[in-house]
Write a protein that holds these residues in place. Sequence first.
Motif, PDB file in Angstrom:
ATOM      1  N   LYS A   8       0.971  -1.079  -0.079  1.00 45.46           N
ATOM      2  CA  LYS A   8      -0.153   0.129  -0.112  1.00 45.46           C
ATOM      3  C   LYS A   8       0.818   1.244  -0.178  1.00 45.46           C
ATOM      4  O   LYS A   8       0.595   2.249  -0.532  1.00 45.46           O
ATOM      5  N   VAL A   9       1.923   1.302   0.776  1.00 40.83           N
ATOM      6  CA  VAL A   9       3.118   2.311   0.747  1.00 40.83           C
ATOM      7  C   VAL A   9       3.294   2.551  -0.348  1.00 40.83           C
ATOM      8  O   VAL A   9       3.548   3.719  -1.072  1.00 40.83           O
ATOM      9  N   ALA A  11       2.455   1.710  -3.509  1.00 44.45           N
ATOM     10  CA  ALA A  11       1.463   2.082  -4.357  1.00 44.45           C
ATOM     11  C   ALA A  11       1.111   3.722  -4.236  1.00 44.45           C
ATOM     12  O   ALA A  11       0.650   4.382  -5.288  1.00 44.45           O
ATOM     13  N   ALA A  12       1.179   4.079  -2.972  1.00 43.49           N
ATOM     14  CA  ALA A  12       0.842   5.630  -2.570  1.00 43.49           C
ATOM     15  C   ALA A  12       2.021   6.394  -2.971  1.00 43.49           C
ATOM     16  O   ALA A  12       1.703   7.650  -2.926  1.00 43.49           O
ATOM     17  N   GLN A  13       3.357   5.878  -3.166  1.00 45.59           N
ATOM     18  CA  GLN A  13       4.476   6.860  -3.093  1.00 45.59           C
ATOM     19  C   GLN A  13       4.319   7.892  -4.508  1.00 45.59           C
ATOM     20  O   GLN A  13       4.621   8.900  -4.004  1.00 45.59           O
ATOM     21  N   ASP A  15       1.938   9.795  -4.981  1.00 42.10           N
ATOM     22  CA  ASP A  15       1.002  10.854  -4.728  1.00 42.10           C
ATOM     23  C   ASP A  15       1.663  11.599  -3.741  1.00 42.10           C
ATOM     24  O   ASP A  15       1.217  12.702  -3.570  1.00 42.10           O
TER      25      ASP A  15
END
Length: 187
Positions: A8-9, A11-13, A15
């Motif tokens: 999840k981290v 994948a969010a990087q 942004d």
Amino acid sequence: MLRAINKKVDAAQPDFHAFLSVYATPSESLCDRFAELDRARFGEVAGVNDRGYYENSFHFPSYLDTNPVAKISFEAEYTPLTPGGFMFYVEAPNLTDNPAAFEAIWDEAYDHVGYFGINSPADVCFVCDFEGEFTCDRHGYVCPSCGNRDETKANVIRRLCGYLGAPMKRPVVAGKQEEIASRVKHA
């Protein structure tokens, strides 16, 4: 679970304009606050939230008996899953008279984990000159020799959440106090 969190981290990087990372040691006040919120939401779940606190991150449960090598081995597997930081420690009896044990624990940690500490109590009572480990109960710390609870007449240092503190002088949240009181020495 940590692998899923890391995905999840990652994948969010895109942004964010800063590097995101999983950090393994939560704040002192969350250990009892989150357990309380979860009990209110889900009820008491045996073995999960039935204590007044949650253990910090992936640590081997502080209330279970083990030895330093087994604890280090168990926790070392999580190092690559917490690139934002982590803290390893073992609880030991007072090791001032056993430097070989201190060195053996330290060597094991050096070979397997990063940031590491050995919690070895060396409390002092200025009333009766006791040196050793104060007793810990739900009210705080007490000299086992004379019953002194006066923080101005004693020195007690404990590892709280990755840092050392003086819990007689600055009491910790109830959940952290319960966790400290339940710690089993890893001998």
